[in-house]
Structures are given as structure tokens and as C-alpha cells.
Design an enzyme around this catalytic site. Structure first.
Site, PDB file in Angstrom:
ATOM      1  N   GLU A  61      -4.852   8.082   6.888  1.00  0.00           N
ATOM      2  CA  GLU A  61      -5.699   7.099   6.201  1.00  0.00           C
ATOM      3  C   GLU A  61      -5.998   5.920   7.142  1.00  0.00           C
ATOM      4  OE1 GLU A  61      -4.055   5.693   2.495  1.00  0.00           O
ATOM      5  OE2 GLU A  61      -5.844   4.534   1.989  1.00  0.00           O
ATOM      6  N   GLU A 107       2.167   1.810  -3.373  1.00  0.00           N
ATOM      7  CA  GLU A 107       1.094   2.353  -4.222  1.00  0.00           C
ATOM      8  C   GLU A 107       1.056   3.884  -4.091  1.00  0.00           C
ATOM      9  OE1 GLU A 107      -2.988   3.833  -3.368  1.00  0.00           O
ATOM     10  OE2 GLU A 107      -3.028   1.727  -2.747  1.00  0.00           O
ATOM     11  N   HIS A 108       1.122   4.372  -2.868  1.00  0.00           N
ATOM     12  CA  HIS A 108       1.125   5.833  -2.673  1.00  0.00           C
ATOM     13  C   HIS A 108       2.327   6.485  -3.353  1.00  0.00           C
ATOM     14  CE1 HIS A 108      -1.823   7.219   0.550  1.00  0.00           C
ATOM     15  NE2 HIS A 108      -2.171   5.980   0.305  1.00  0.00           N
ATOM     16  N   HIS A 161       0.833  -1.205   0.000  1.00  0.00           N
ATOM     17  CA  HIS A 161       0.000   0.000   0.000  1.00  0.00           C
ATOM     18  C   HIS A 161       0.877   1.268   0.000  1.00  0.00           C
ATOM     19  CE1 HIS A 161      -2.269   3.160   2.264  1.00  0.00           C
ATOM     20  NE2 HIS A 161      -3.148   2.891   1.328  1.00  0.00           N
TER      21      HIS A 161
END
Lengths: 410, 432
Positions: free
Chosen positions: B145, B73-74, B70
């Protein structure tokens, strides 16, 4: 909107979506009655007495569906009876008449006992509706925006939630709601919108006209929405990991010609990842995962919302206020303007890819502006200049600042 | 060029063209006439369950911090002085990315600039740019998040369930990791993961919209040559997951400041994959419709008793080395709900499902296949599923007519095992 039926035929779809919309003037006391009525009507008809029977009948028709949704759109309240079914071309069976007959029964032939709604159904639906209103607090982002709205419109009936006011709902009985139902049928304005693949359905519009309009031509007046003049700051403490900071902005110039400029203003402020809020609150200051704004043209308001750490509240407030100042002072680049326009254009163009979204967008837009046309609107968006944004920015004021949150270990 | 394999949806006649490029990249094209939007998805089979890295060069194995897929991905949507979301936005294009248990996908949606978009998408994903500074900055954003998910009851109840069902399987870790684990991430480990998992043999590209098939293949080949010269591509070696059949614990309860309890009941299963998982998916949809939807006696009874206000959802989930059933619902009275569910499942095991209802719901599923084919998001999800599970895109359409009542009854008997049942609840603060 003068036309009673709008038809949008698009062969790329394989199914058809029809909405029969009952439109009322927004009224705080009436909202809950509408929501309650909608759920009672969806529970059973004279011929299909229970929700179970109704659902089974729809499943047999290749997963046709009927939903009754309620929503406030600016100063009106809409009860939408929506049906979706597959074009006969794909299933060798025309289910349209059957589905439309069920819809007809849902609206006009409800399940009754002793001349009114079944007491058993009524009690259960009332409880369930009150529970659903309560459940809205589970989603913190939505709840923060809901609370912002309630505070921002504390002097107007617009403050009511779409599902209505719990205190008002509590007063209803199966008899009062049945009386209201008769009134609802008699006095609502009715608008029908059809979207989807209408190949081979030439007589659909006429059938719907006969069944659902039948000479009715009521016109209602939308509620005029006023918000408070004085700035208000509100905090609700809840033990959350993340606090949600919201700003309610009031667009004082309510001339409909300003809508394109405000739409672009909002996009530059917080409509895209290239926007001022996203770039500054998130990317530059690393204060939040989301920082956005949304414009509601039907109430002349912009809502800003961002999820932050409580300790960063002052910092985030300052950064947000600075973005508003930048817009007022014309600190806007041609690139920002261009980005905003392109993103708005994509959003409007892409609407036609979804028969459901398109149906609803057409109804709301046309209701408030008979001449609304997506291509015309796109042209107006293209014409907006930086000067237009600076001009409208002067008429956009912070009206309410709202914070939901706290800390788990507080 | 005729090196495509064409898959046809036999009900709607929609087509998906698929091919593997020289570089090893799997390419899928789904032409949709008259749609405004054109979508492109570039993805890798790398997700949160890949918590052990097998280095593409050295074949060395080591643990990586939770949440690394993740985090990557950012960061991949960023280059020096440019952020992809921002760049796409400036082109008037919607873009985003997501990470799940077993995939990371980057995508765009445009009306008229898909060639440029395709170039940009491949450009960003092929050019990692990690610095100490930009990695640090991202930690603040991802921490927010993670905190956002910690306040979402749906997310808490679901991940708690997975944590109670699985002892070792890395599906029991949060996709985004925790504030603690992401703090261990630095640019070196990001590069290592990138080099191993973002190699073209482990990746796929999907284009959906009103486009010409031949055209895309040529353009994609050229773009791949432009951005992926001299890169090593190899089949990824994965972590070995040893998960016992038993569940870790029977129940778990959290409290949040919410107004209505929410509950997930899980049944851990033996892992199913390939076509069997597609078949199981259809079976579970039928069970959902017959036994738990608003048309079921079960829902009617619980609704009338004030236990439920909306229908529960019965769903099958599976991936690499895991399969389970989740029944999730908002619930007014959790203890009544749990005892009702147990006695109901017991009854279903003994008596099977209603034959007539089964037939009705099979017809409903045939309708659903047509509705789904209208939705661009559904199409790309089935394509990605076909990559991960190594199946055909339209297997579901083929298999939907083959399911029998016996299949459904057997599934219930063999898989809804009370010894493998877990209950996860999120209750309002102050209640027990």
C-alpha cells in the site's frame, strides 16, 4: 433502445440531471474528433462567448452545471451533454429553462468566426487535448489497464482511447472539425435520459423533445469487437516502486443470456474482498494491497489487476492462474456463489441512490438491451448455479498478460 | 425517549439527531427516506498525528512508530479466523475503513441488513485480535500500500508539501508510515494504542439511511452493553504539539516517471478551530470560485498561455494545531505558474476580490449546499468534522449567508503570507 427519452422520477433528490447523448459507431479515427469537438463546444456559444462567461452564467443559476463527457461503451462512442440544476422547490426560482437554453446553445449555436470554429479556440483545445492524453500516464493503475486494453484489442478499433488517437487529432484543423460537427449533428443517434426530482416539471420531457430531438431518428450500428486469438505477454518497463500485473480475459461465448453467469463468475474471481483473488493474492500470500477483477459486458472481457513487487511477479502469476483453474474445475463453494450474488444485488440496487450513476447505467444497459430492467436482472443473477459458472468458465480464456513496472534502483 | 438534540438544515429541512449514550459514545442518526443504502460508521478520534501515546491506565507518555493508527485500522477488521471485509462481503454488504490525520473510521453500506451489520461492526471494532503471525502478515500488505502511494504523484506532491511546511507537527509524517517504521510495530504496542484510543468516550457512531431513530438508540445501547462491558472509558490525553509559525523550507522537488508536472503551493497559517474554521472553509471555497476556477480571469489567462489545462484547486485544511491553504494543480510550466501565482496574490491583496463576482459565487455556494445534502458521503463527512472540530453539523448552512466581501479580502491579506509559502513539485523524470 427504441425510446428516445427515458424519464426516471425520484422525489428523494433535490435536483435534476439530464443527459443528451449523441451516439456514434466506435471508430478509431473518429474518436479524437469527437473528443476535440466536445471540448470546443463547451468553450463558448454565440451568446456566451467564453468559458468564463458560460461558467459565470451557470454559477448565477445556483451552481447549475453543464459538462460534455466522452466515453466508449462497447462498440459505441458516446458524447454526453449533461446538465444538473436544483429543483425550484428549494430555491424559489425555476432555472430549468435558462439552463436548458444554454445547453441548446452549446450543441447548436457554438461560437464561430468566419463561419467556422474560432481558430484561436481550436488551436488551444487541440493542444490541451493532446496534453490530456499525455497526462493519462500519471495514474499508473489506470495507465496499466489502458495499456492492457490497447494490447488486447490491437486488431480492433476498440483499442482507441476515449480521448482519441493523438496522431489522428494532430491532423485536424478548425475547418475539418467544423465540417465534422455538421456531420455529427446530422448522423448521430440521440438518446435523452432524465433522472431526479421532477416534481413540478410536467412539461420538461416535451420541452427536451422539441429542442433536442426535433424529428431526428438516426440509428447507428455498434462496432463488432474482435480480439486476438493468440495469447500475448507484454511488459512495459518503468521505474516504479510497485509493478502492476494485469490479465485480460476473453469471454468467448458472447450470447447475451450468459451475462448474469459471467457477472457472478467475475464477482467470485475478484469482485469483492471475499473473492478468490483478494483472499489468495492479498490475504493468504500477502503479495499485494489490491487484487481485483472487473467485467465489461459490452466487450465480453474481464480485466484482472494487482499491484505487486516485481520480484514476486512469477508467484503472483501462478496464484492468479490457479484461481482461474479453480473456477474451471468447479472449486466453488455455495458460500462463494451466495456472496457474489448478494454483492451484485447490492451494487445494482444502490444505483438508484445516485441520479448521475443511475442515469448513465440506464443509458448503457438499455442501449444494448431494450428490455433491461434492474429487478429482472437481479432475478436472473439469483438463478445462476455453480454449474452455470463452470460452464461459462470453459469459455473464458486468458488473452493478454501485461506488466507495467520495474524498480526504482534497477 | 426525548434526549436527542436535533439539528435541522434550514434550506433542505434534513435532520440529524444526536445524543451521547451512557457509555460516553456519541451517536448521530441521519434519516434519509427512500434511499436504498443504509450506512453505519464507527470511528475513533485517533489518527496519524497521534504519534505519542498517553496510556489510559498509567498516564505514561511515549512515542509510537509512524503509521500505527493505520496499522491498527488494518488489524481491527480481523478476528480469529475471520476478516471483517470478508464477513461483510459474505452478507452482501460493502465495508471498509480509513485512517486520516485525526480519525480512524470503519463503515458498512447495506440495503437491508443494517441491524446485523451494526452488530458485526461493533463486534469487530470492540474485539482486537493481534498475534505475532497476523501482525507480520499485515506488514507485507501495508508495504505494498505504501509503495502504491509512492508511485502516485498526487500523494507524493501533497505529503512533500506538508513535510516542507511543518517542522515538528506530526502532520508531516505519512499516514501509513514507512516500510521501516511499520516494521517496528508489534502486537503489544497495538494493544496499548487500542486500549487508550478506542475507548467509547473517544468514539462516535453514525447511522445514515431510511431508518427509525428510536429503534437505533435502543439497539445501540444493547450492543454496547454486549460488547463493551467493564471497559475503561476516559477522555483521551493527547500529545503536546509545539510548532513554530515559520515554515521548514521554501520548496521541494521530486521526480517520478510521469508525463505532466504536478504542483502544490502551501501557505502555513496560525491554527484555527471550531466555528472559525467552518467560516474559513466557506471563505476559501469562495476564493477558489472567484479567483481560480474556470470562470476566473486568472485561469483564462493561464489556460490561453498554455500553462494550465485544468483548473487549480484552492483549499483550506485544518485540524488539531494546524491550518493551511493548499493550491494544487497540474501544470505545464512550473516556473511561469509560480511567478503568475505570486503576482496574482499580490494583486488580490492590494485590490481585493471583485464585488460582483463575490455575490455570484455566494449564490453558487447556496446551491452547493443543496447538492451536497443529496450525497450520503458528504453528510457523514460533515458529521465527523463536527465531532473533531466540536461544532454543529449544519454550521456551514447557517454561516454561508453571513460571509462578506470584507471577510474574504481580509483573509487574503492576513493569511496568504509569502514568508509562509512553500512550493512542492513533482516533475517528470529527467526534467529539472
Amino acid at each position: 433502445m427504441n425510446k428516445d427519452i427515458l424519464v426516471i422520477n425520484d422525489n428523494k433528490f433535490k435536483s435534476i440531471f439530464i443527459t443528451v447523448n449523441y451516439i456514434r459507431k466506435l471508430d478509431r479515427k473518429e474518436a479524437g474528433k469527437n473528443a476535440l469537438l466536445a471540448s470546443i463546444l463547451r468553450k463558448g456559444t454565440k451568446n456566451l462567448k467564453t468559458e468564463k462567461e458560460l461558467e459565470l452564467e451557470l454559477a448565477k443559476l445556483y451552481s447549475s452545471s453543464i459538462a460534455v463527457n466522452v466515453e466508449k461503451i462497447g462498440g459505441i462512442y458516446k458524447v454526453e451533454f449533461g446538465v444538473e440544476f436544483i429543483n425550484k422547490k428549494y430555491i424559489n426560482e425555476d432555472v430549468s429553462d435558462k439552463v436548458i437554453n444554454i445547453l441548446n446553445d452549446i450543441i447548436y449555436n457554438p461560437y464561430l468566426e468566419e463561419g467556422v470554429f474560432s481558430r484561436e479556440y481550436f488551436i488551444r483545445e487541440k493542444e490541451a487535448l493532446l496534453e490530456k492524453i499525455n497526462q493519462e500516464q500519471n495514474d499508473k493503475r489506470k495507465w496499466a489497464l489502458r495499456r492492457l486494453e490497447e494490447e488486447m484489442y490491437d486488431e480492433s478499433d476498440y483499442k482507441v482511447a476515449s480521448l482519441g488517437d493523438a496522431d489522428e487529432i494532430a491532423k485536424e484543423t478548425e475547418k475539418t472539425i467544423y465540417e465534422y460537427y455538421k456531420e455529427f449533428l446530422k448522423t448521430s443517434e440521440i438518446k435523452i435520459v432524465i433522472t431526479g426530482n421532477l416534481d413540478g416539471y410536467d412539461d420538461l420531457e416535451d420541452k427536451l423533445r422539441i429542442k433536442f430531438l426535433n424529428g431526428v431518428s438516426n440509428k447507428i450500428n455498434a462496432l463488432e469487437i474482435k480480439n486476438r486469438e493468440k495469447l500475448k505477454e507484454i511488459k512495459d518497463y518503468e521505474t516504479l516502486n510497485q509493478s502492476i500485473l494485469c490479465f485480460g480475459l476473453n469471454v468467448k461465448n458472447t450470447d447475451a443470456n450468459m451475462i448474469p453467469a459471467v457477472t457472478v463468475y467475475n464477482s467470485i474471481l475478484g469482485g469483492t474482498p471475499a473473492s478468490k483473488l483478494f483472499q489468495n493474492v492479498r490475504e493468504k500470500e500477502s503479495l499485494a494491497y489490491f487484487a481485483k477483477s472487473q467485467y465489461n459486458k459490452y466487450i465480453n472481457a474481464i480485466y484482472i489487476y494487482s499491484g505487486i513487487d516485481l520480484s514476486k511477479k512469477e508467484k503472483a502469476t501462478t496464484v492468479i492462474k490457479n484461481q482461474l483453474e479453480d473456477l474451471k474445475n468447479g472449486n466453488i463453494t455455495e458460500e462463494e456463489l451466495d456472496t457474489a450474488k448478494k454483492n451484485i444485488v447490492l451494487t445494482y440496487k444502490a444505483l438508484s441512490d445516485s441520479k448521475i450513476m443511475y442515469n448513465r447505467a440506464v443509458l448503457a444497459n438499455k442501449y444494448y438491451n431494450e428490455d433491461f430492467d434492474i429487478n429482472k436482472f437481479i432475478e436472473e443473477i439469483e438463478k445462476v448455479t455453480i454449474d452455470d459458472i463452470v460452464n461459462i468458465a470453459k469459455d473464458i480464456e486468458v488473452n493478454t498478460i501485461y506488466l507495467l513496472g520495474g524498480k526504482i534502483d534497477e | 425517549m426525548s434526549r436527542f438534540e436535533v439539528e435541522i438544515n434550514n434550506i433542505t429541512q434534513d435532520k440529524v439527531y444526536k445524543t451521547v449514550l451512557k457509555s460516553g459514545l456519541k451517536l448521530f442518526i441521519c434519516p434519509r427516506k427512500d434511499y436504498t443504502k443504509k450506512m453505519g460508521m464507527f470511528g475513533t478520534v485517533f489518527g496519524s498525528i497521534d504519534n505519542e501515546l498517553v496510556d489510559i491506565e498509567t498516564k505514561e507518555r511515549y512515542k509510537v512508530p509512524d503509521g500505527i493508527a493505520h496499522f491498527l485500522e488494518h488489524k481491527l477488521f480481523e478476528q480469529e479466523n475471520a476478516n471483517a471485509l470478508d464477513v461483510f462481503s459474505k452478507m452482501g454488504v460493502d465495508s471498509n475503513a480509513y485512517t486520516s490525520f485525526d480519525q480512524t473510521v470503519y463503515y458498512f453500506e447495506t440495503a437491508d441488513r443494517y441491524e446485523e451489520c451494526l452488530d458485526k461492526l461493533i463486534d469487530f471494532v470492540s474485539s482486537p485480535y493481534f498475534t505475532d503471525q497476523n501482525v507480520e502478515k499485515e506488514k507485507g500488505i501495508i508495504a505494498q500500500e505504501i509503495k502504491m502511494y509512492e508511485d502516485e504523484p498526487n500523494s507524493v506532491v501533497y505529503y512533500n508539501l506538508l513535510r516542507s511546511m511543518y517542522k515538528n507537527h506530526p502532520i508531516n509524517i505519512d499516514i501509513a508510515g514507512t516500510v521501516e517504521t511499520i516494521n517496528k510495530i508489534d502486537k503489544d504496542i497495538l494493544y496499548k494504542c487500542y486500549n487508550s484510543y478506542y475507548n467509547l468516550k473517544n468514539m462516535f457512531l453514525i447511522i445514515i439511511g431510511d431508518v427509525s431513530v428510536e429503534d437505533i438508540v435502543d439497539k445501540t445501547e444493547k450492543l454496547i452493553q454486549k460488547y463493551y462491558t467493564n471497559r475503561k472509558a476516559d477522555i483521551v490525553e493527547r500529545n503536546i504539539i509545539e510548532e513554530p509559525e515559520e515554515i521548514k523550507q521554501n520548496e521541494i522537488t521530486s521526480n517520478l516517471p510521469i508525463s505532466m508536472p504536478i504542483e502544490c503551493i502551501g501557505f502555513k497559517m496560525k491554527p484555527i478551530s471550531g466555528k472559525d474554521s467552518v467560516k474559513t472553509m466557506i471563505i476559501s471555497d469562495i476564493i477558489n470560485d472567484v479567483c481560480f476556477s474556470t470562470s476566473s480571469e486568472f485561469y483564462e489567462e493561464l489556460y490561453n498561455d498554455g500553462i494550465l489545462i485544468s483548473e487549480p484547486e484552492f483549499s483550506f485544511e485544518s485540524g488539531r494545531n494546524f491550518s493551511h491553504i493548499v493550491i494544487s494543480s497540474f501544470v505545464l510550466d512550473t516556473s511561469k505558474f509560480e511567478s503568475k501565482i505570486k503576482s496574482y496574490i499580490k494583486k488580490l491583496k492590494e485590490q481585493g476580490i471583485n464585488e460582483e463576482r463575490f455575490k455570484i459565487m455566494l449564490k453558487k455556494r447556496q446551491g452547493e449546499v443543496i447538492y451536497n445534502s443529496e450525497k450520503l458521503t458528504w453528510i457523514y463527512r460533515s458529521i465527523i468534522e463536527s465531532v473533531i472540530q466540536n461544532i454543529n453539523v449544519y454550521d456551514e448552512v447557517e454561516l454561508v449567508n453571513d460571509i462578506t466581501k470584507e471577510d474574504v479580502d481580509n483573509f487574503i491579506k492576513n493569511n496568504l503570507d509569502f514568508d509562509k509559502m512553500c512550493i512542492s513539485r513533482v516533475l517528470p523524470k529527467g526534467s529539472q
